[in-house]
Write a protein that holds these residues in place. Structure first.
Motif, PDB file in Angstrom:
ATOM      1  N   ALA A   9       0.878  -1.209   0.033  1.00  0.00           N
ATOM      2  CA  ALA A   9       0.093  -0.154   0.020  1.00  0.00           C
ATOM      3  C   ALA A   9       1.060   1.211  -0.014  1.00  0.00           C
ATOM      4  N   ASP A  10       0.416   2.466  -0.564  1.00  0.00           N
ATOM      5  CA  ASP A  10       1.073   3.740  -0.390  1.00  0.00           C
ATOM      6  C   ASP A  10       0.266   4.567   0.462  1.00  0.00           C
ATOM      7  N   ALA A  11       0.817   5.707   0.605  1.00  0.00           N
ATOM      8  CA  ALA A  11       0.140   6.587   1.576  1.00  0.00           C
ATOM      9  C   ALA A  11      -1.106   7.063   1.092  1.00  0.00           C
ATOM     10  N   SER A  12      -1.361   7.099  -0.287  1.00  0.00           N
ATOM     11  CA  SER A  12      -2.573   7.773  -0.614  1.00  0.00           C
ATOM     12  C   SER A  12      -3.545   6.560  -0.827  1.00  0.00           C
ATOM     13  N   GLY A  13      -3.451   5.241  -0.299  1.00  0.00           N
ATOM     14  CA  GLY A  13      -4.555   4.310  -0.166  1.00  0.00           C
ATOM     15  C   GLY A  13      -4.443   3.558  -1.283  1.00  0.00           C
ATOM     16  N   ARG A  14      -3.643   3.306  -2.210  1.00  0.00           N
ATOM     17  CA  ARG A  14      -3.563   2.576  -3.340  1.00  0.00           C
ATOM     18  C   ARG A  14      -2.825   1.315  -2.893  1.00  0.00           C
ATOM     19  N   TYR A  15      -3.460  -0.019  -3.281  1.00  0.00           N
ATOM     20  CA  TYR A  15      -2.891  -1.310  -3.147  1.00  0.00           C
ATOM     21  C   TYR A  15      -2.413  -2.118  -4.319  1.00  0.00           C
ATOM     22  N   ALA A  16      -1.347  -2.880  -3.962  1.00  0.00           N
ATOM     23  CA  ALA A  16      -1.054  -3.824  -5.211  1.00  0.00           C
ATOM     24  C   ALA A  16      -0.794  -4.949  -4.707  1.00  0.00           C
ATOM     25  N   TYR A  17      -1.011  -6.229  -5.085  1.00  0.00           N
ATOM     26  CA  TYR A  17      -0.465  -7.465  -4.689  1.00  0.00           C
ATOM     27  C   TYR A  17       0.874  -7.895  -5.383  1.00  0.00           C
ATOM     28  N   VAL A  18       1.659  -8.405  -4.976  1.00  0.00           N
ATOM     29  CA  VAL A  18       2.986  -9.038  -5.614  1.00  0.00           C
ATOM     30  C   VAL A  18       2.870 -10.438  -5.138  1.00  0.00           C
ATOM     31  N   SER A  19       2.774 -11.353  -6.211  1.00  0.00           N
ATOM     32  CA  SER A  19       2.851 -13.004  -5.820  1.00  0.00           C
ATOM     33  C   SER A  19       4.065 -13.472  -5.536  1.00  0.00           C
ATOM     34  N   ASP A  20       4.454 -14.336  -4.870  1.00  0.00           N
ATOM     35  CA  ASP A  20       5.599 -14.942  -4.718  1.00  0.00           C
ATOM     36  C   ASP A  20       5.941 -16.038  -5.622  1.00  0.00           C
ATOM     37  N   GLY A  21       7.438 -16.219  -5.935  1.00  0.00           N
ATOM     38  CA  GLY A  21       7.773 -17.331  -6.923  1.00  0.00           C
ATOM     39  C   GLY A  21       7.779 -16.845  -8.297  1.00  0.00           C
ATOM     40  N   SER A  94      10.137  -2.071  -8.091  1.00  0.00           N
ATOM     41  CA  SER A  94       9.430  -0.695  -8.693  1.00  0.00           C
ATOM     42  C   SER A  94       8.233  -0.092  -7.550  1.00  0.00           C
ATOM     43  N   LEU A  95       7.573  -1.011  -6.933  1.00  0.00           N
ATOM     44  CA  LEU A  95       6.632  -0.505  -6.100  1.00  0.00           C
ATOM     45  C   LEU A  95       7.343   0.143  -4.701  1.00  0.00           C
ATOM     46  N   ARG A  96       8.388  -0.518  -4.393  1.00  0.00           N
ATOM     47  CA  ARG A  96       9.092   0.220  -3.215  1.00  0.00           C
ATOM     48  C   ARG A  96       9.567   1.589  -3.525  1.00  0.00           C
ATOM     49  N   ASN A  97      10.005   1.692  -4.713  1.00  0.00           N
ATOM     50  CA  ASN A  97      10.591   3.002  -5.143  1.00  0.00           C
ATOM     51  C   ASN A  97       9.620   3.849  -5.305  1.00  0.00           C
ATOM     52  N   HIS A  98       8.027   3.451  -5.458  1.00  0.00           N
ATOM     53  CA  HIS A  98       7.248   4.481  -5.725  1.00  0.00           C
ATOM     54  C   HIS A  98       6.529   4.795  -4.389  1.00  0.00           C
ATOM     55  N   GLY A  99       7.075   4.216  -3.239  1.00  0.00           N
ATOM     56  CA  GLY A  99       6.492   4.690  -2.117  1.00  0.00           C
ATOM     57  C   GLY A  99       5.597   3.585  -1.452  1.00  0.00           C
ATOM     58  N   ALA A 101       4.709   0.202   0.564  1.00  0.00           N
ATOM     59  CA  ALA A 101       5.246  -0.564   1.705  1.00  0.00           C
ATOM     60  C   ALA A 101       4.231  -1.858   1.552  1.00  0.00           C
ATOM     61  N   PRO A 102       4.886  -2.765   2.455  1.00  0.00           N
ATOM     62  CA  PRO A 102       4.199  -4.131   2.737  1.00  0.00           C
ATOM     63  C   PRO A 102       3.298  -3.830   3.899  1.00  0.00           C
ATOM     64  N   VAL A 103       1.785  -4.403   3.951  1.00  0.00           N
ATOM     65  CA  VAL A 103       0.853  -4.207   4.750  1.00  0.00           C
ATOM     66  C   VAL A 103       0.903  -5.445   5.811  1.00  0.00           C
ATOM     67  N   VAL A 104       0.867  -5.069   7.099  1.00  0.00           N
ATOM     68  CA  VAL A 104       0.667  -6.050   8.122  1.00  0.00           C
ATOM     69  C   VAL A 104      -0.470  -6.975   7.989  1.00  0.00           C
ATOM     70  N   PRO A 105      -0.458  -8.375   7.752  1.00  0.00           N
ATOM     71  CA  PRO A 105      -1.809  -8.967   7.803  1.00  0.00           C
ATOM     72  C   PRO A 105      -2.532  -8.874   8.831  1.00  0.00           C
ATOM     73  N   GLY A 106      -3.932  -8.757   8.490  1.00  0.00           N
ATOM     74  CA  GLY A 106      -4.901  -8.689   9.496  1.00  0.00           C
ATOM     75  C   GLY A 106      -5.019  -7.220  10.164  1.00  0.00           C
ATOM     76  N   THR A 107      -4.066  -6.361   9.902  1.00  0.00           N
ATOM     77  CA  THR A 107      -4.191  -5.093  10.480  1.00  0.00           C
ATOM     78  C   THR A 107      -4.259  -3.933   9.425  1.00  0.00           C
ATOM     79  N   GLY A 108      -4.045  -4.055   8.317  1.00  0.00           N
ATOM     80  CA  GLY A 108      -3.708  -3.049   7.488  1.00  0.00           C
ATOM     81  C   GLY A 108      -3.055  -1.856   7.553  1.00  0.00           C
ATOM     82  N   VAL A 109      -2.106  -2.212   8.566  1.00  0.00           N
ATOM     83  CA  VAL A 109      -1.215  -1.248   8.944  1.00  0.00           C
ATOM     84  C   VAL A 109       0.240  -1.430   8.010  1.00  0.00           C
ATOM     85  N   ARG A 110       0.714  -0.337   7.448  1.00  0.00           N
ATOM     86  CA  ARG A 110       1.945  -0.501   6.753  1.00  0.00           C
ATOM     87  C   ARG A 110       3.147  -0.549   7.585  1.00  0.00           C
ATOM     88  N   TYR A 111       4.101  -1.376   7.192  1.00  0.00           N
ATOM     89  CA  TYR A 111       5.540  -1.405   8.150  1.00  0.00           C
ATOM     90  C   TYR A 111       6.653  -1.236   7.328  1.00  0.00           C
TER      91      TYR A 111
END
Length: 111
Positions: A9-21, A94-99, A101-111
């Motif tokens: 998630a970024d500061a403006s509330g946009r979300y993106a999933y990144v799969s593993d593997g 690329s997502l990290r470079n654009h601000g 950050a991973p979201v803590v599962p279950g809380t919605g809080v960025r870390y």
């Protein structure tokens, strides 16, 4: 939340999933995958690599040199595999470079 994926998630509330593997879409579709993910610098680098490989293949085919054609074929296959293996990592970077950050599962809080 998707299993085997990280939510960003970024500061403006946009979300993106990144799969593993391994990234099958990046493997099969390459630049179209980058367009779908809206990663323009990644798209430009993929197009540049594909252009170089295309010119190299055309050159090798025009000269009818078997070992050079085999080398170009192995380079193209290696590039396809690299797109699949590293596609999700490139997307995450690329997502990290654009601000993002991973979201803590279950809380919605960025870390």
């Amino acid at each position: 939340m998707k299993s085997g994926a990280t939510l960003f998630a970024d500061a403006s509330g946009r979300y993106a999933y990144v799969s593993d593997g391994f990234s099958w879409p990046a493997f099969f579709f390459g630049p179209l995958w980058a367009v779908a993910k809206r990663r323009w610098w990644l798209l430009l680098s993929m197009l540049a690599m594909e252009l170089c490989l295309w010119f190299g293949s055309q050159y090798a085919t025009g000269l009818h040199i078997g070992p050079l054609m085999l080398l170009m074929m192995s380079a193209e296959l290696s590039y396809l595999l690299a797109r699949g293996w590293y596609g999700n990592r490139w997307l995450e970077a690329s997502l990290r470079n654009h601000g993002y950050a991973p979201v803590v599962p279950g809380t919605g809080v960025r870390y």
